[in-house]
Motif scaffolding. Structure first.
Motif, short mmCIF file in Angstrom:
data_model
loop_
_atom_site.label_atom_id
_atom_site.label_comp_id
_atom_site.label_asym_id
_atom_site.label_seq_id
_atom_site.Cartn_x
_atom_site.Cartn_y
_atom_site.Cartn_z
N MET A 1 0.84 -1.17 0.00
CA MET A 1 0.00 0.00 0.00
C MET A 1 0.89 1.24 0.00
SD MET A 1 -3.49 0.63 2.07
CE MET A 1 -4.21 -0.69 1.15
N LYS A 2 0.49 2.25 -0.75
CA LYS A 2 1.26 3.48 -0.90
C LYS A 2 0.57 4.63 -0.15
CE LYS A 2 2.44 1.98 -5.54
NZ LYS A 2 2.22 2.24 -6.96
N THR A 3 1.32 5.69 0.07
CA THR A 3 0.78 6.90 0.69
C THR A 3 0.62 7.97 -0.39
OG1 THR A 3 1.89 6.38 2.76
CG2 THR A 3 1.14 8.65 2.47
N PHE A 4 -0.54 8.61 -0.41
CA PHE A 4 -0.82 9.68 -1.36
C PHE A 4 -1.22 10.94 -0.60
CE2 PHE A 4 -1.44 5.84 -3.74
CZ PHE A 4 -0.97 6.12 -5.01
N GLU A 5 -0.79 12.08 -1.13
CA GLU A 5 -1.21 13.36 -0.57
C GLU A 5 -2.32 13.92 -1.45
OE1 GLU A 5 0.92 17.45 0.75
OE2 GLU A 5 1.16 16.86 -1.35
N ILE A 6 -3.39 14.32 -0.81
CA ILE A 6 -4.52 14.96 -1.51
C ILE A 6 -4.50 16.43 -1.13
CG2 ILE A 6 -7.00 14.98 -1.89
CD1 ILE A 6 -5.30 12.08 -2.13
N LEU A 22 -3.63 12.96 3.90
CA LEU A 22 -2.94 11.76 3.45
C LEU A 22 -3.93 10.61 3.37
CD1 LEU A 22 0.37 11.84 5.51
CD2 LEU A 22 0.00 12.58 3.16
N VAL A 23 -3.71 9.74 2.40
CA VAL A 23 -4.56 8.56 2.25
C VAL A 23 -3.67 7.39 1.83
CG1 VAL A 23 -5.14 9.03 -0.17
CG2 VAL A 23 -6.69 7.69 1.21
N LYS A 24 -4.02 6.22 2.33
CA LYS A 24 -3.33 4.98 1.92
C LYS A 24 -4.16 4.33 0.83
CE LYS A 24 0.14 4.34 4.86
NZ LYS A 24 1.49 4.12 4.44
N ALA A 25 -3.49 3.93 -0.24
CA ALA A 25 -4.18 3.27 -1.35
C ALA A 25 -3.16 2.47 -2.16
CB ALA A 25 -4.86 4.30 -2.24
N ASP A 26 -3.64 1.52 -2.92
CA ASP A 26 -2.76 0.71 -3.76
C ASP A 26 -2.42 1.41 -5.07
OD1 ASP A 26 -2.50 -1.52 -2.03
OD2 ASP A 26 -4.49 -2.22 -2.65
N THR A 27 -3.36 2.22 -5.58
CA THR A 27 -3.15 2.87 -6.88
C THR A 27 -3.57 4.33 -6.82
OG1 THR A 27 -5.38 2.39 -7.67
CG2 THR A 27 -3.68 0.71 -8.09
N GLU A 75 1.60 10.70 -5.15
CA GLU A 75 2.24 9.75 -4.26
C GLU A 75 3.37 10.46 -3.51
OE1 GLU A 75 4.49 5.43 -4.35
OE2 GLU A 75 3.47 6.13 -6.15
N ILE A 76 3.50 10.16 -2.23
CA ILE A 76 4.53 10.79 -1.40
C ILE A 76 4.87 9.82 -0.28
CG2 ILE A 76 2.89 11.96 0.14
CD1 ILE A 76 4.81 14.40 0.05
N ASN A 77 6.07 9.94 0.25
CA ASN A 77 6.37 9.12 1.42
C ASN A 77 6.17 9.98 2.67
OD1 ASN A 77 8.91 10.35 2.30
ND2 ASN A 77 9.82 9.40 0.50
N LEU A 78 5.92 9.33 3.77
CA LEU A 78 5.57 10.02 5.01
C LEU A 78 6.68 10.97 5.48
CD1 LEU A 78 3.45 10.41 7.17
CD2 LEU A 78 4.40 8.45 8.39
N GLU A 79 7.92 10.55 5.37
CA GLU A 79 9.03 11.39 5.80
C GLU A 79 9.09 12.70 5.00
OE1 GLU A 79 9.41 8.10 4.95
OE2 GLU A 79 9.46 7.37 7.02
N ALA A 80 8.91 12.61 3.70
CA ALA A 80 8.93 13.81 2.85
C ALA A 80 7.75 14.71 3.18
CB ALA A 80 8.91 13.41 1.37
N TRP A 81 6.59 14.12 3.44
CA TRP A 81 5.41 14.92 3.76
C TRP A 81 5.60 15.66 5.08
CZ3 TRP A 81 1.38 15.25 7.36
CH2 TRP A 81 0.29 16.02 6.95
N ILE A 82 6.14 14.98 6.09
CA ILE A 82 6.38 15.63 7.39
C ILE A 82 7.39 16.76 7.24
CG2 ILE A 82 7.39 15.27 9.69
CD1 ILE A 82 6.09 12.46 9.63
#
Length: 91
Positions: A1-6, A22-27, A75-82
């Motif tokens: 599952m990936k992390t996406f920023e809306i 942030l939302v978790k989703a596969d695509t 798509e974004i990773n949590l560390e980059a978003w923080i």
């Protein structure tokens, strides 16, 4: 599952507010659908927002006085978003 920023914008007729969730989703498509579902119910005390015109990413509430518009899904990773949030909120 990936992390996406809306990213979305809320317009109230006088001001606009940026919103980031942030939302978790596969695509990407799944993340976009989750965002549409979430923001169509942004004002829980009112009926679900109706999509305006042909744009499925713009929702109108209170007879058009309040508008929520999805600006982007990425798509974004949590560390980059923080790190981005800390930078945005640092004076």
């Amino acid at each position: 599952m990936k992390t996406f920023e809306i990213r979305a914008t809320e317009y109230n007729g006088e001001q606009e507010y940026g919103i980031a969730k942030l939302v978790k989703a596969d695509t990407f498509e799944e993340a976009t659908q989750k965002a549409r579902t979430f923001f169509s119910g942004w004002y829980s005390c009112q009926e679900d927002g109706e999509s305006k015109t042909d744009d499925v990413d713009v929702f109108s509430f209170d007879c058009g006085c309040l508008i929520v518009s999805i600006q982007s899904v990425r798509e974004i990773n949590l560390e980059a978003w923080i790190a981005q949030q800390i930078e945005l909120h640092t004076i």
